[in-house]
Design a protein around this motif. Sequence first.
Motif, PDB file in Angstrom:
ATOM      1  N   PRO A   1      10.398   3.173 -16.080  1.00  0.00           N
ATOM      2  CA  PRO A   1       9.333   2.577 -16.968  1.00  0.00           C
ATOM      3  C   PRO A   1       8.726   3.505 -17.704  1.00  0.00           C
ATOM      4  O   PRO A   1       8.454   4.697 -17.400  1.00  0.00           O
ATOM      5  N   LYS A   2       8.049   3.239 -18.440  1.00  0.00           N
ATOM      6  CA  LYS A   2       7.041   4.547 -19.090  1.00  0.00           C
ATOM      7  C   LYS A   2       5.798   3.846 -19.522  1.00  0.00           C
ATOM      8  O   LYS A   2       5.805   2.911 -19.797  1.00  0.00           O
ATOM      9  N   LEU A   3       4.583   4.308 -19.626  1.00  0.00           N
ATOM     10  CA  LEU A   3       3.233   3.863 -19.344  1.00  0.00           C
ATOM     11  C   LEU A   3       3.095   3.398 -20.389  1.00  0.00           C
ATOM     12  O   LEU A   3       3.053   5.118 -20.957  1.00  0.00           O
ATOM     13  N   MET A   4       2.627   3.304 -21.593  1.00  0.00           N
ATOM     14  CA  MET A   4       2.430   2.825 -22.769  1.00  0.00           C
ATOM     15  C   MET A   4       0.983   3.087 -22.952  1.00  0.00           C
ATOM     16  O   MET A   4       0.243   2.781 -23.806  1.00  0.00           O
ATOM     17  N   ILE A   5      -0.054   1.788 -22.058  1.00  0.00           N
ATOM     18  CA  ILE A   5      -1.211   1.262 -22.322  1.00  0.00           C
ATOM     19  C   ILE A   5      -1.385   1.492 -20.769  1.00  0.00           C
ATOM     20  O   ILE A   5      -0.917   0.925 -20.067  1.00  0.00           O
ATOM     21  N   TYR A   6      -2.945   1.686 -21.278  1.00  0.00           N
ATOM     22  CA  TYR A   6      -3.775   1.399 -20.037  1.00  0.00           C
ATOM     23  C   TYR A   6      -4.969   0.720 -20.049  1.00  0.00           C
ATOM     24  O   TYR A   6      -5.881   1.508 -21.145  1.00  0.00           O
ATOM     25  N   ASP A   7      -5.911   0.902 -18.953  1.00  0.00           N
ATOM     26  CA  ASP A   7      -8.144   0.681 -19.032  1.00  0.00           C
ATOM     27  C   ASP A   7      -8.101  -0.191 -20.371  1.00  0.00           C
ATOM     28  O   ASP A   7      -8.332  -0.387 -21.020  1.00  0.00           O
TER      29      ASP A   7
END
Lengths: 122, 111
Positions: free
Chosen positions: B46-52
């Motif tokens: 997986p790859k982080l695309m959006i946070y917060d």
Amino acid sequence: QVHLVESGGGVVQPGRSLRLSCAASGFTFSSYGMHWVRQAPGKGLEWVAVIWFDGSNEDYADSVKGRFTISRDNSKNTLYLQMNSLRAEDTAVYYCARDSQLGMLVYYFDYWGQGTLVTVSS
Amino acid sequence: QSALTQPASVSGSPGQSITISCTGTSSDVGGYNYVSWYQQHPGKAPKLMIYDVSDRPSGISDRFSGSKSGNTASLTISGLQAEDEADYYCSSYTSYKTHVIFGGGTKLTVL
């Protein structure tokens, strides 16, 4: 450049043990919390365990609590997952992942390893 | 605790926009602005695309945006491209002892 490389997966019989390792490079390993996240074949993601940046605390999903132990060696930049009393339902790809925040935990995973497959079968 | 609820699949044509929903409860999505989204291509991590809820990590295209209303978070991808075809997972902090919970995943097909 951040790199996380898992190893130690394989085929194991139910009730047996296995230890996974995750070698980290490209960042100050001792400054970040680290997680294990798993994914059963064809299924979604499941958080497994976390260890604080300094190893002072750890926490587990209920599904593995009492059977799995997360640990780290900051002198070797390596994360571990000791898995005991393995069950068929533990079959999954296990990823190590870095918590995205320096010095604290926010449970966002900004870097992941390539994963290592654990198959629990007789 | 049950996983966050996502549609199993969504599809769109190149250039179009799509939105993926992620529904939880007041104990997770609705209670905290700690929602993230991950993209996963087959056989890859997986790859982080959006946070917060709505922030993008460095290097993530501004075609990806996030929002939240009540107990439902959303990921919008505008100007769909073939390489956007992947599985997408939402995640949220939860007051439950696991701290973090994932959605079941949504398969995006670019027609």
